[in-house]
Structure formats: C-alpha cells, structure tokens
Design a protein around this motif. Structure first.
Motif, PDB file in Angstrom:
ATOM      1  N   ASN A   1      36.297 -45.392 -25.423  1.00 62.26           N
ATOM      2  CA  ASN A   1      37.646 -45.181 -26.147  1.00 62.26           C
ATOM      3  C   ASN A   1      37.304 -43.826 -26.781  1.00 62.26           C
ATOM      4  O   ASN A   1      38.340 -42.830 -27.120  1.00 62.26           O
ATOM      5  CB  ASN A   1      38.523 -46.008 -26.612  1.00 62.26           C
ATOM      6  CG  ASN A   1      39.575 -47.068 -25.030  1.00 62.26           C
ATOM      7  OD1 ASN A   1      39.139 -46.809 -23.943  1.00 62.26           O
ATOM      8  ND2 ASN A   1      39.966 -47.884 -25.849  1.00 62.26           N
TER       9      ASN A   1
ATOM     10  N   GLY B   1      42.302 -29.680 -27.570  1.00 64.36           N
ATOM     11  CA  GLY B   1      41.915 -31.141 -27.375  1.00 64.36           C
ATOM     12  C   GLY B   1      42.596 -31.899 -27.296  1.00 64.36           C
ATOM     13  O   GLY B   1      43.684 -31.578 -27.202  1.00 64.36           O
ATOM     14  N   GLY B   2      42.934 -33.328 -27.341  1.00 60.69           N
ATOM     15  CA  GLY B   2      43.905 -33.974 -27.773  1.00 60.69           C
ATOM     16  C   GLY B   2      44.901 -33.762 -29.042  1.00 60.69           C
ATOM     17  O   GLY B   2      46.294 -33.854 -29.032  1.00 60.69           O
ATOM     18  N   THR B   3      43.875 -33.639 -29.990  1.00 64.88           N
ATOM     19  CA  THR B   3      44.535 -33.661 -31.412  1.00 64.88           C
ATOM     20  C   THR B   3      45.233 -32.320 -31.594  1.00 64.88           C
ATOM     21  O   THR B   3      46.844 -31.965 -31.937  1.00 64.88           O
ATOM     22  CB  THR B   3      42.768 -33.545 -32.726  1.00 64.88           C
ATOM     23  OG1 THR B   3      42.721 -34.682 -32.584  1.00 64.88           O
ATOM     24  CG2 THR B   3      43.618 -32.534 -33.796  1.00 64.88           C
TER      25      THR B   3
ATOM     26  N   ASN C   1      48.635 -32.566 -29.208  1.00 68.00           N
ATOM     27  CA  ASN C   1      49.525 -33.289 -30.253  1.00 68.00           C
ATOM     28  C   ASN C   1      50.650 -32.795 -31.345  1.00 68.00           C
ATOM     29  O   ASN C   1      51.404 -32.797 -31.299  1.00 68.00           O
ATOM     30  CB  ASN C   1      49.179 -35.011 -30.777  1.00 68.00           C
ATOM     31  CG  ASN C   1      48.210 -35.522 -30.147  1.00 68.00           C
ATOM     32  OD1 ASN C   1      49.635 -35.541 -28.723  1.00 68.00           O
ATOM     33  ND2 ASN C   1      47.862 -36.859 -30.019  1.00 68.00           N
TER      34      ASN C   1
ATOM     35  N   HIS D   1      47.710 -42.658 -32.597  1.00 71.00           N
ATOM     36  CA  HIS D   1      46.620 -41.823 -33.219  1.00 71.00           C
ATOM     37  C   HIS D   1      47.064 -40.117 -34.203  1.00 71.00           C
ATOM     38  O   HIS D   1      48.335 -40.994 -34.376  1.00 71.00           O
ATOM     39  CB  HIS D   1      45.574 -40.872 -32.097  1.00 71.00           C
ATOM     40  CG  HIS D   1      44.877 -40.074 -33.032  1.00 71.00           C
ATOM     41  ND1 HIS D   1      44.682 -38.924 -33.189  1.00 71.00           N
ATOM     42  CD2 HIS D   1      43.347 -41.190 -31.808  1.00 71.00           C
ATOM     43  CE1 HIS D   1      42.962 -39.235 -33.695  1.00 71.00           C
ATOM     44  NE2 HIS D   1      42.568 -40.108 -32.416  1.00 71.00           N
TER      45      HIS D   1
ATOM     46  N   MET E   1      53.017 -43.518 -28.031  1.00 66.58           N
ATOM     47  CA  MET E   1      51.893 -42.522 -27.723  1.00 66.58           C
ATOM     48  C   MET E   1      51.854 -44.056 -26.059  1.00 66.58           C
ATOM     49  O   MET E   1      52.523 -44.890 -26.205  1.00 66.58           O
ATOM     50  CB  MET E   1      50.867 -43.804 -28.128  1.00 66.58           C
ATOM     51  CG  MET E   1      50.361 -44.824 -28.451  1.00 66.58           C
ATOM     52  SD  MET E   1      48.757 -44.488 -29.924  1.00 66.58           S
ATOM     53  CE  MET E   1      47.608 -43.905 -29.605  1.00 66.58           C
TER      54      MET E   1
ATOM     55  N   ASN F   1      44.305 -46.652 -28.919  1.00 65.69           N
ATOM     56  CA  ASN F   1      43.441 -46.233 -28.809  1.00 65.69           C
ATOM     57  C   ASN F   1      42.037 -47.311 -29.034  1.00 65.69           C
ATOM     58  O   ASN F   1      41.356 -47.606 -28.668  1.00 65.69           O
ATOM     59  CB  ASN F   1      42.987 -45.077 -29.478  1.00 65.69           C
ATOM     60  CG  ASN F   1      43.568 -44.720 -30.719  1.00 65.69           C
ATOM     61  OD1 ASN F   1      44.813 -44.377 -30.551  1.00 65.69           O
ATOM     62  ND2 ASN F   1      43.096 -44.600 -31.711  1.00 65.69           N
TER      63      ASN F   1
ATOM     64  N   ASP G   1      51.332 -39.419 -26.515  1.00 62.56           N
ATOM     65  CA  ASP G   1      50.418 -38.819 -26.336  1.00 62.56           C
ATOM     66  C   ASP G   1      49.384 -40.100 -25.245  1.00 62.56           C
ATOM     67  O   ASP G   1      49.299 -40.222 -25.570  1.00 62.56           O
ATOM     68  CB  ASP G   1      49.855 -39.121 -28.015  1.00 62.56           C
ATOM     69  CG  ASP G   1      48.412 -39.076 -28.140  1.00 62.56           C
ATOM     70  OD1 ASP G   1      47.182 -39.163 -27.237  1.00 62.56           O
ATOM     71  OD2 ASP G   1      47.495 -39.533 -29.734  1.00 62.56           O
TER      72      ASP G   1
ATOM     73  N   VAL H   1      46.265 -39.245 -24.072  1.00 66.26           N
ATOM     74  CA  VAL H   1      45.131 -39.677 -24.064  1.00 66.26           C
ATOM     75  C   VAL H   1      44.099 -40.324 -23.452  1.00 66.26           C
ATOM     76  O   VAL H   1      43.216 -39.537 -23.006  1.00 66.26           O
ATOM     77  CB  VAL H   1      44.531 -38.998 -25.840  1.00 66.26           C
ATOM     78  CG1 VAL H   1      43.108 -39.331 -25.822  1.00 66.26           C
ATOM     79  CG2 VAL H   1      45.045 -37.398 -25.641  1.00 66.26           C
ATOM     80  N   GLN H   2      44.725 -41.666 -24.042  1.00 64.08           N
ATOM     81  CA  GLN H   2      43.728 -42.913 -23.884  1.00 64.08           C
ATOM     82  C   GLN H   2      43.918 -43.156 -22.042  1.00 64.08           C
ATOM     83  O   GLN H   2      43.652 -44.743 -21.714  1.00 64.08           O
ATOM     84  CB  GLN H   2      43.626 -43.662 -25.047  1.00 64.08           C
ATOM     85  CG  GLN H   2      43.182 -43.843 -25.705  1.00 64.08           C
ATOM     86  CD  GLN H   2      41.665 -43.511 -25.350  1.00 64.08           C
ATOM     87  OE1 GLN H   2      41.165 -44.279 -24.233  1.00 64.08           O
ATOM     88  NE2 GLN H   2      41.035 -43.064 -26.787  1.00 64.08           N
TER      89      GLN H   2
ATOM     90  N   CYS I   1      43.740 -34.976 -23.091  1.00 61.09           N
ATOM     91  CA  CYS I   1      41.872 -34.284 -23.185  1.00 61.09           C
ATOM     92  C   CYS I   1      41.007 -35.074 -21.825  1.00 61.09           C
ATOM     93  O   CYS I   1      41.007 -35.954 -22.061  1.00 61.09           O
ATOM     94  CB  CYS I   1      41.535 -34.427 -25.029  1.00 61.09           C
ATOM     95  SG  CYS I   1      40.550 -35.808 -24.753  1.00 61.09           S
TER      96      CYS I   1
ATOM     97  N   HIS J   1      37.621 -35.066 -22.784  1.00 57.29           N
ATOM     98  CA  HIS J   1      36.376 -35.840 -23.122  1.00 57.29           C
ATOM     99  C   HIS J   1      36.528 -37.315 -22.603  1.00 57.29           C
ATOM    100  O   HIS J   1      35.495 -38.320 -22.730  1.00 57.29           O
ATOM    101  CB  HIS J   1      35.967 -35.607 -24.377  1.00 57.29           C
ATOM    102  CG  HIS J   1      36.455 -35.626 -25.632  1.00 57.29           C
ATOM    103  ND1 HIS J   1      36.010 -36.778 -25.944  1.00 57.29           N
ATOM    104  CD2 HIS J   1      37.527 -35.423 -26.364  1.00 57.29           C
ATOM    105  CE1 HIS J   1      36.821 -36.881 -26.976  1.00 57.29           C
ATOM    106  NE2 HIS J   1      37.808 -36.237 -27.040  1.00 57.29           N
ATOM    107  N   LYS J   2      37.969 -37.687 -22.968  1.00 60.81           N
ATOM    108  CA  LYS J   2      38.151 -39.211 -22.240  1.00 60.81           C
ATOM    109  C   LYS J   2      37.725 -39.885 -21.095  1.00 60.81           C
ATOM    110  O   LYS J   2      37.773 -40.990 -20.423  1.00 60.81           O
ATOM    111  CB  LYS J   2      39.663 -39.202 -22.974  1.00 60.81           C
ATOM    112  CG  LYS J   2      40.106 -39.513 -24.357  1.00 60.81           C
ATOM    113  CD  LYS J   2      39.099 -40.225 -25.547  1.00 60.81           C
ATOM    114  CE  LYS J   2      39.782 -39.341 -26.558  1.00 60.81           C
ATOM    115  NZ  LYS J   2      38.828 -40.196 -27.624  1.00 60.81           N
TER     116      LYS J   2
HETATM  117  C1  PLP Z   1      45.177 -41.914 -28.416  1.00 61.89           C
HETATM  118  C2  PLP Z   1      44.462 -40.189 -28.843  1.00 61.89           C
HETATM  119  N1  PLP Z   1      45.103 -39.207 -29.006  1.00 61.89           N
HETATM  120  C3  PLP Z   1      44.120 -38.471 -29.636  1.00 61.89           C
HETATM  121  C4  PLP Z   1      43.417 -38.060 -29.596  1.00 61.89           C
HETATM  122  C5  PLP Z   1      42.958 -36.364 -30.251  1.00 61.89           C
HETATM  123  O1  PLP Z   1      41.723 -36.231 -29.033  1.00 61.89           O
HETATM  124  P1  PLP Z   1      40.625 -34.947 -29.212  1.00 61.89           P
HETATM  125  O2  PLP Z   1      39.131 -35.817 -29.751  1.00 61.89           O
HETATM  126  O3  PLP Z   1      39.986 -34.253 -27.927  1.00 61.89           O
HETATM  127  O4  PLP Z   1      41.254 -34.025 -30.410  1.00 61.89           O
HETATM  128  C6  PLP Z   1      42.164 -39.454 -29.514  1.00 61.89           C
HETATM  129  C7  PLP Z   1      41.074 -39.623 -29.353  1.00 61.89           C
HETATM  130  O5  PLP Z   1      40.042 -40.581 -30.006  1.00 61.89           O
HETATM  131  C8  PLP Z   1      43.164 -40.652 -28.933  1.00 61.89           C
HETATM  132  O6  PLP Z   1      41.968 -41.086 -28.519  1.00 61.89           O
END
Ligand code: PLP
Length: 383
Positions: A9, A70-72, A75, A100, A148, A152, A177, A179-180, A201, A203-204
């Motif tokens: 994760n 990326g995820g950040t 969001n 997150h 979300m 995570n 979100d 991402v997970q 994102c 890389h997950k």
């Molecule tokens: C639920 C969730 N949102 C956002 C992120 C952030 O993603 P990134 O690492 O691509 O910025 C993560 C990464 O750990 C995440 O688990």
C-alpha cells in the motif's frame, strides 16, 4: 538477511513491461509536446495517444483525463481547485476524519487560510463512514464532499456509490481519493464511483512514481493550482512528464482492468496472516473481514509503539508500515486509529501489512511465526 515486502500500500515495484514501454520516452522520444517542430509533434502524438488509451480504460472522454505528478497533486487539484471555484457561493465543505493527509491537510488549509467551513465526518470502530451522517451534514452552503474509496491504513472500503448518489441528489460536487482501490478492486469504468472527480496514482499498481491522474467530469473546470502554460487544457501548467504518463497508461491497461492484486491469490494469504496474528495475545485486528481491500491487514499491539515495532520487523527483513508511509518515523499516533476510537497509546502501536503479487505462503508463515517473538521483544524494550 532475507527480505520480505509486505508494504504494497506504500508502493509497488515498477513492472518490467511498463519499464520497457517507458524507455523510448527517456531517450529517443524526447521532444516537448508543445513544440511545433516534428520532434515536438512526435511527443504530442504520444501524449494524445496516452490520454486516449487511459480514457478507453476509464470509459470516459479523453478531455476528462488530467495527468498529474501523483496522488497528492490529484487530491490537491480536486480540492483546492473546486473549493476556489465555488468560493463566495458555497463555503461549506465535507470530508472524513480518516482521509490521507494529501486530502486532510488541503481541507485544513482551506479552513485556516481561506475562510471555508469544513465538516470532518466520524467513522465507526471498523473505520466506515455512514452515508446517513453525510446526508445530515449537508447544508445549502455545501459545495464539495470528498471521501476516499479505500483507506490506506486499514483497507476499509467505503460505500462510495451511496455517497455520490446523496451528493448528486443535493447538487453537491463529489470527489473520491481512489488511489488505493485501482489495481486492487474490480474496475469497470471511472463512472462506477459516481464522482465528479477521482484521484489516481500509478505507483500503487506497478506503474512509475511521480505519475498520477485526475478524472474531472466535463464540463467542470476547477481553478488550476499550478499556473504557467496552458497545458492539460488549462488545468495543469507544466511540460508533461511523458515517460511517467506513458507508464501510467501501460500500467492502467495491464493492471487496472484486471486487478493486479489477484484477490483469489492474495485473500487466502491475508486470511492466514490474520489467523496467526489473532492468536497472539495483545494484538487487536483493525481491518474488517468484510468491507476491506483484499491485500490489507492492520493491527494494533498493546504495550508497544510503532517505531519499535517497525524497527524489530525490519531487523528481521520484514517491510511493513505503521500506517501511511508519509507519517512513518513520526511519533504521532495514527489519525485513522484515533478516529476509530482506538485508545491513543494503542493508536501509536500500529502495524499495517499490505501484500501483493509477489508474496508467498511461505513468507506469510515466516512472518506469522516471527510475530509473537518480535512483539514480546518490543514489549520488553518498553519496560
Ligand atoms: C489514499 C492515498 N491517497 C493519496 C496518496 C498520495 O499519493 P502519492 O504518493 O502519489 O502522492 C496515497 C499514498 O500513499 C494514498 O495511499
């Protein structure tokens, strides 16, 4: 020393096929997609192709795909961009206590610095947000809700389709979100979330780091958070990171349509680990058996602390996490555990195991067997 990776994760290894497909973009296809000459046009054609192919996976319009870092960033763009668009008209925002930090800190910023009023929805002891609590938190001033899809830390999978329905009926924008969930849960189309904005994102799910995307349902046009050139249809300035974008596209085609976290394989491993952990006195499992990601198992440990637990596991070659990777190394108790009502001393003694495609039964047996000894050792350090 052997090495066991139970931290999928946090991130996943770049898949070799994805890497191979990215390589030409790190060498010969080096143009700037905004350049008008033939080298630039070659890059532009690939950028357009990547957007089209992601849109085919998502089953949406190519113009609804915005590539990010990326995820950040996805969001941040969703939340800041939408809140600022609504400012003065709709100043109330809703999120949950277990998001997150890329979501929570954005809302805290809007609350502290930009005059928004934010409601942080509570969760059940299993980490679930109740749709009824969302419904009753809505006011005529609510402009945006962000909850979300999957947590995570615990793996809790939220009833996102219920949230989006409630928001749609109230004409409130909904962001998730997700991402997970990509690569872990069944995926049919981006519309399955029912959301106006969805964060992703790469890389997950065995794509490259520093590569993400945001689905923005047209005709919504959030305020940009990066300004400069008119890239990404005026929604995200900056020369596009073509190797990363291509990697996200390939990983989406390979590992999202058919989730790379094969639940038929990973679920029995997690069940086995759960059984072994459950038999150890002082361990409390914090991942629900029903509404959770197939690969995640979170637990808290009495009379211990996260940093010592992580150190003890690492000394045995076992990579786990104390919650979100971003707060690893920090002594702050997990905000997710606190929201679930876990006592503060135990909220700071969290182990999250998250398994993936390369893990084996033998690894699970090894970790399960070592766990009792390691916990005893950590508890003795604290005495
Ligand atoms: C639920 C969730 N949102 C956002 C992120 C952030 O993603 P990134 O690492 O691509 O910025 C993560 C990464 O750990 C995440 O688990």
């Amino acid at each position: 020393m052997r090495s066991i990776y139970f931290d999928y994760n946090a991130t996943t290894r770049l898949d070799s096929r994805v890497q191979g497909e990215m390589e030409p973009f790190l060498s010969e296809i080096h143009g700037n997609p905004s350049s008008v000459h033939h080298i630039g046009r070659r890059a532009r054609a690939s950028l357009d192709e990547a957007r089209d192919r992601v849109a085919v996976v998502w089953k949406c319009k190519p113009s609804e795909v915005v590539f990010t870092s990326g995820g950040t960033e996805s969001n941040n763009l969703a939340i800041f961009g939408t809140a600022r668009l609504l400012k003065g008209k709709k100043n109330h925002l809703i999120t949950s206590q277990i998001e997150h930090h890329a979501v929570l800190h954005a809302f805290e910023y809007l609350e502290k610095k930009e005059g928004f009023h934010v409601t942080y929805l509570p969760v059940s002891p299993e980490g679930m947000v109740d749709p009824v609590s969302l419904k009753s938190a809505l006011t005529p001033a609510t402009g945006l809700v962000s909850i979300m899809t999957a947590n995570n830390e615990t793996g809790a999978v939220q009833p996102v389709a219920d949230f989006s329905k409630i928001c749609r009926e109230a004409s409130v924008l909904f962001h998730t979100d997700a991402v997970q969930s990509f690569g872990k849960l069944p995926f049919d189309s981006i519309h399955q979330f029912g959301a106006d904005l969805v964060s992703v994102c790469a890389h997950k799910f065995h794509g490259p780091k520093g590569s993400g995307a945001l689905f923005i349902r047209s005709p919504l046009l959030p305020e940009p958070i990066l300004v400069g050139g008119g890239h990404e249809n005026e929604r995200r300035a900056g020369t596009e990171n073509l190797p990363a974008i291509w990697g996200l596209m390939v990983a989406s085609e390979l590992f999202v349509r058919t989730p790379v976290f094969d639940s038929a394989r990973v679920e029995p491993l997690v069940a086995q680990l759960r059984e072994m952990a459950q038999s150890i006195p002082g361990i409390h499992i914090r991942t629900s058996e029903t509404h959770s990601l197939p690969n995640t198992l979170a637990m808290t440990v009495e009379k211990a602390d996260s940093i010592s637990l992580m150190a003890a596991l690492d000394l045995e070659g076992i990579c786990a996490s104390s919650g979100s990777a971003c707060s690893a190394g920090s002594l702050e108790p997990s905000h997710v555990m606190k929201a679930m009502g876990v006592p503060p001393e135990e909220a700071n003694a969290l182990i999250r195991f998250s398994l993936g495609r390369d893990n084996t039964e033998e690894e699970v047996e090894y970790v399960g067997k070592r766990l009792l000894q390691l916990i005893k050792q950590v508890q003795a350090w604290g005495k």
